[in-house]
Write a protein that holds these residues in place. Structure first.
Motif, PDB file in Angstrom:
ATOM      1  N   ARG A  66       0.853  -1.186   0.000  1.00  0.00           N
ATOM      2  CA  ARG A  66       0.000   0.000   0.000  1.00  0.00           C
ATOM      3  C   ARG A  66       0.888   1.236   0.000  1.00  0.00           C
ATOM      4  N   MET A 109      -3.319   0.145  -3.892  1.00  0.00           N
ATOM      5  CA  MET A 109      -3.502  -1.150  -3.224  1.00  0.00           C
ATOM      6  C   MET A 109      -3.109  -2.227  -4.227  1.00  0.00           C
ATOM      7  N   GLN A 118      -9.364 -10.900   1.448  1.00  0.00           N
ATOM      8  CA  GLN A 118      -9.374 -10.114   2.686  1.00  0.00           C
ATOM      9  C   GLN A 118     -10.672 -10.371   3.461  1.00  0.00           C
ATOM     10  N   HIS A 121     -15.503  -6.375   5.374  1.00  0.00           N
ATOM     11  CA  HIS A 121     -15.575  -5.293   6.365  1.00  0.00           C
ATOM     12  C   HIS A 121     -16.321  -4.102   5.774  1.00  0.00           C
ATOM     13  N   ASP A 123     -15.904   0.057   5.570  1.00  0.00           N
ATOM     14  CA  ASP A 123     -14.880   1.083   5.807  1.00  0.00           C
ATOM     15  C   ASP A 123     -15.315   2.082   6.883  1.00  0.00           C
ATOM     16  N   MET A 142     -12.407   2.810  -6.130  1.00  0.00           N
ATOM     17  CA  MET A 142     -11.286   1.896  -6.384  1.00  0.00           C
ATOM     18  C   MET A 142     -11.058   1.940  -7.895  1.00  0.00           C
ATOM     19  N   THR A 155     -11.854  -6.502  -6.113  1.00  0.00           N
ATOM     20  CA  THR A 155     -12.579  -6.231  -4.862  1.00  0.00           C
ATOM     21  C   THR A 155     -13.913  -6.976  -4.883  1.00  0.00           C
ATOM     22  N   HIS A 194     -17.370  -5.431   1.987  1.00  0.00           N
ATOM     23  CA  HIS A 194     -16.500  -5.681   0.838  1.00  0.00           C
ATOM     24  C   HIS A 194     -15.128  -6.130   1.342  1.00  0.00           C
ATOM     25  N   GLY A 196     -10.820  -7.115  -0.414  1.00  0.00           N
ATOM     26  CA  GLY A 196     -10.001  -7.504  -1.565  1.00  0.00           C
ATOM     27  C   GLY A 196     -10.203  -8.986  -1.859  1.00  0.00           C
ATOM     28  N   ARG A 205      -2.401  -7.268  -8.982  1.00  0.00           N
ATOM     29  CA  ARG A 205      -3.626  -6.494  -9.255  1.00  0.00           C
ATOM     30  C   ARG A 205      -3.422  -5.136  -8.629  1.00  0.00           C
TER      31      ARG A 205
HETATM   32  O1  LIG Z   1      -7.882  -4.226  -2.236  1.00  0.00           O
HETATM   33  C1  LIG Z   1      -9.106  -4.241  -2.310  1.00  0.00           C
HETATM   34  O2  LIG Z   1      -9.722  -4.626  -3.301  1.00  0.00           O
HETATM   35  C2  LIG Z   1      -9.955  -3.755  -1.147  1.00  0.00           C
HETATM   36  C3  LIG Z   1      -9.190  -3.317   0.056  1.00  0.00           C
HETATM   37  C4  LIG Z   1     -10.091  -2.823   1.150  1.00  0.00           C
HETATM   38  O3  LIG Z   1     -11.277  -2.869   1.047  1.00  0.00           O
HETATM   39  C5  LIG Z   1      -9.561  -2.260   2.393  1.00  0.00           C
HETATM   40  O4  LIG Z   1      -8.458  -2.587   2.824  1.00  0.00           O
HETATM   41  O5  LIG Z   1     -10.298  -1.469   3.045  1.00  0.00           O
END
Ligand SMILES: O=C(O)CCC(=O)C(=O)O
Length: 286
Positions: A66, A109, A118, A121, A123, A142, A155, A194, A196, A205
């Motif tokens: 990141r 990202m 991932q 969650h 945000d 994104m 995502t 959502h 990753g 990616r």
């Molecule tokens: O990398 C992604 O597609 C999503 C990452 C994400 O949602 C996050 O870390 O808040």
């Protein structure tokens, strides 16, 4: 499960996009960045991305890098931050809960091959559960700097989950991948579940996450450190304001100059730190 709705970023009508965001909490804008813009962003950021090590935690991902501070580091990324189609949606979408809004985060990202999916969650958890459900604090973008596919970890989102009870469990089977071409943009709210995806491909990616938040909330990425006044003063006023160099909701974010001049009022708009007067805001001479 219903797919995400695609619109053309060059023609999207803000009112219609906001209706879809209110219903699904996510949509895709195609043709938002040109190939030349993406090439420029990646080349401007190349030294920073190359110098960023993967994270050491499972939430972000141990095969993920990141890289932030994009306004200061990439001239072309600024074009995405002030994309007129996105800001037109943000004006309506976030304008319902604040007189203005600001950048929350600017971050590349990059999911490397092998990065697992991932955890799902919202945000808006950045501000814990203190905000009422009726307030949507964020609009997130994104930007696909590579194609986003199911295979390379696009995502994953659960459309409509912004209306779920916060504690309702979510399973990966309920998610859909935000598959999109390079240059498209996933727009999603701060309340939608959502995460990753799993990068099962052999190439990174790369997404560029640019998120906006109500002006009365603390920004996730400290824009005053990432883009200090020496750089901010060279930017266009709209971008300066989005970084936070303006007052929000009346007097939030006012400025007291470090060298007081006798008798001057000590609370002035932060534009003064950039050496200019604020448009449409009453201020004392500085
Ligand atoms: O990398 C992604 O597609 C999503 C990452 C994400 O949602 C996050 O870390 O808040």
């Amino acid at each position: 499960m219903a797919d995400l709705i695609h619109f053309d970023a060059r023609r999207g009508e803000p009112g219609q996009l906001v209706e879809v965001l209110d219903r699904d909490a996510a949509l895709i804008l195609d043709h938002a960045l040109s190939g030349a813009q993406i090439d420029a962003i990646l080349s401007e950021l190349e030294p920073f991305i190359a110098g960023t090590r993967p994270f050491d935690d499972d939430f972000v991902g141990r095969h993920t890098t990141r890289t932030g501070g994009l306004v200061a580091r990439s001239k072309t990324a600024r074009e995405a931050v002030v994309h007129p189609g996105v800001l037109a949606v943000a004006d309506v979408f976030l304008g319902r809960a604040s007189s203005n809004y600001q950048i929350n985060l600017t971050q590349i990202m990059r999911l490397l091959p092998g990065q697992p999916a991932q955890a799902l969650h919202r945000d808006r958890s950045l501000w814990s559960r203190h905000l009422p459900a009726s307030v949507e604090p964020m609009l997130n973008g994104m930007w696909a700097l590579t194609t986003f596919s199911d295979e390379n970890g696009a995502t994953r989102v659960i459309p409509g989950s912004h209306r779920w009870d916060w504690d309702r469990p979510a399973s990966p089977a309920e998610t859909i991948p935000a598959e999109m071409e390079r240059g498209s943009l996933l727009l999603y709210t701060g309340s939608v579940l959502h995460g990753g995806g799993h990068n099962r491909s052999s190439a990174p990616r790369i997404g560029m996450n640019i998120t906006y938040v109500l002006a009365w909330l603390r920004q996730e990425e400290n824009q005053y450190l990432c883009c200090p006044p020496e750089i901010a003063r060279t930017l266009e006023p709209r971008l300066q304001a989005l970084l936070g160099y303006t007052v929000g909701n009346g007097s939030l974010g006012y400025y007291s100059p470090p060298s007081p001049s006798a008798g001057a009022i000590d609370t002035i708009p932060p534009e003064a730190a950039l050496g200019r007067r604020a448009e449409g805001i009453e201020q004392q001479p500085f």
